[in-house]
Scaffold this active site. Structure first.
Site, short mmCIF file in Angstrom:
data_model
loop_
_atom_site.label_atom_id
_atom_site.label_comp_id
_atom_site.label_asym_id
_atom_site.label_seq_id
_atom_site.Cartn_x
_atom_site.Cartn_y
_atom_site.Cartn_z
N GLU A 78 51.74 97.15 19.59
CA GLU A 78 52.43 96.39 18.56
C GLU A 78 51.52 95.38 17.87
O GLU A 78 50.92 94.51 18.51
CB GLU A 78 53.64 95.66 19.13
CG GLU A 78 54.46 94.95 18.06
CD GLU A 78 55.82 94.46 18.53
OE1 GLU A 78 56.57 93.92 17.71
OE2 GLU A 78 56.13 94.62 19.74
N LYS B 184 61.19 97.63 17.46
CA LYS B 184 62.51 97.47 18.09
C LYS B 184 63.16 98.83 18.12
O LYS B 184 63.42 99.44 17.08
CB LYS B 184 63.39 96.48 17.31
CG LYS B 184 63.25 95.05 17.79
CD LYS B 184 63.89 94.88 19.14
CE LYS B 184 63.41 93.63 19.85
NZ LYS B 184 62.75 93.93 21.10
#
Length: 432
Positions: free
Chosen positions: A231, A249
């Site tokens: 990420e 997410k």
């Protein structure tokens, strides 16, 4: 403000992991190990920093106790999650320094696309810059092909029973229903000891077949981290002034059966729950970037893309903006930290709720950042990350995994998601 001279030497390709393996015994070894994919063109290896800071944030609230110019090229830093959460949670017992910074005069940059290596030297004059570049180049000759070790961990134990996590998720769902917040990222933790003679770099070797875009190893003194993060928190290009963030997410585990694996990815992409969870954080990151960006410049470039990694599929979006004139890396970090994807929405209240269910996180879900030779900053979110502390008895580690909890979260499913997220680290540590 004193400018620093830079000298570079271009050399043939070497495997960055092998080079990192050759310098692991030096002072302050650093390896930013990319998978070489679309988001990870560059890897970096360095050692022997000439300035180091480990400790609390400066009293003035700044992020640069190493002096001027702030966050110059060659700086690597780590901000612990708890340092950013303190405004919401108040003082809590620290488990990790707020801020770690080191300046590396010598560094190797590995271009995975063009398959070349650049030895970079920085110094106050041409002679010292040349000497630093020569020192970096010598590390190529010291490269040592790594051998994956036996399991380095003597133990890998959950710090709380699974039922405690299920109860925490249920509590957060109730708080969401009561209107207290919309989403909170709640984590579980595991800890243990490495076997005698093992060190954190052995865990890097255990992850070598599962490289991520923002993999990292960093040791300063008796502290170390190993990260296999996919990420991106922030990138900043000082030329165009573009800021970019890519919040994750939404997760599904990978499956060895190709048909089942594809079905899980498709299920994630179509999931209304996961898309809503992702969109909440996209909105949060838009607001965070707007604090430091030119008015009207913040946009959502891509929404709900599927990224597949060795153990999980993820739902990822991209948000960008143009930084205001005069804003630099420290300003960007101050405006946006901690990352919204690992706190929740609203961020301030989510951090309060997290503190009610978790002990301090330390570096996990903080950020590791690097200022490159052209001034570009890349900062990762420290998920899929283990922290290590050395004592007279050897190295002890701690690793966490979390899940974003929303109104329709099912506690048992969120528990299973944390198991999927910790899998790669657990296997690198224990072999199973």
């Amino acid at each position: 403000m004193t400018s620093r001279v830079v000298e570079t030497h271009t050399r043939p390709w070497r495997d960055p992991l092998a080079v990192a393996n050759g310098v692991r015994h030096l002072d302050g070894p650093l390896a930013l190990l990319s998978d070489g994919g679309a988001l990870g063109r560059w890897s970096f290896v360095a050692a022997e920093p000439d300035q180091v800071h480990i400790g609390p944030l400066p009293a003035d609230g700044g992020l640069n106790p190493l002096g001027t110019p702030p966050f110059e090229a060659g700086i690597v830093g780590l901000i612990a999650y708890d340092a950013g959460a303190r405004a919401a949670t108040g003082p809590r017992p620290g488990v990790w320094p707020d801020l770690m910074l080191a300046r590396y005069p010598a560094m190797l940059a590995f271009d995975h696309r063009d398959r070349v290596v650049t030895a970079i030297g920085r110094g106050g004059d041409a002679g010292s810059a040349r000497a630093a570049a020569d020192r970096a180049e010598a590390w190529l000759s010291a490269a040592c092909d790594p051998v994956r070790p036996a399991a380095p961990a003597a133990s890998f134990a959950a710090e709380a029973p699974p039922g405690a996590y299920v109860d925490a998720v249920a509590d957060v769902v109730e708080r969401i229903a009561a209107g207290e917040l919309f989403q909170a990222n709640i984590a579980r933790a595991w800890s243990g000891d490495l076997v005698p003679g093992a060190d954190p770099f052995d865990v890097v070797l255990g992850l070598s077949d599962r490289a991520a875009a923002y993999g990292a190893y960093w040791r300063l003194g008796d502290l170390a981290i190993v990260s296999n993060s996919p990420e991106l928190f922030l990138t900043f290009d000082p030329g165009t002034r573009r800021i970019e963030t890519r919040p994750i997410k939404g997760t599904r585990p990978r499956d060895p059966d190709p048909a089942r694996d594809a079905a899980l990815a498709a299920e994630l992409g179509a999931s209304a729950k996961d898309r809503a969870e992702n969109l909440m954080i996209v909105d949060l990151m838009r607001n965070d970037l707007a604090r430091i960006a030119d008015p009207g410049s913040v946009v959502v470039d891509r929404l709900f893309e599927i990224e597949s990694h060795p153990t999980v599929h993820h739902l990822v979006s991209t948000v960008s903006g143009r930084a205001r004139d005069g804003a630099g890396p420290a300003d960007l970090l101050a405006a946006t930290f901690p990352p919204g994807s690992i706190t929740g929405a609203p961020k301030h209240q989510a951090m309060k709720v997290i503190a009610g269910h978790e002990p301090p996180r330390g570096p996990w879900c903080g950020s590791l950042f690097h200022i490159e030779v052209d001034g570009r900053m890349t900062a990762s979110v420290l998920i899929r990350t283990a922290s290590f502390r050395r004592s007279a008895d050897g190295w002890r580690f701690r690793a966490l995994a979390g899940a974003g909890i929303v109104a329709d979260s099912e506690p048992e499913a969120e528990l299973a998601e944390t198991d999927a997220k910790i899998r790669a680290l657990r296997e690198a540590l224990t072999g199973v």
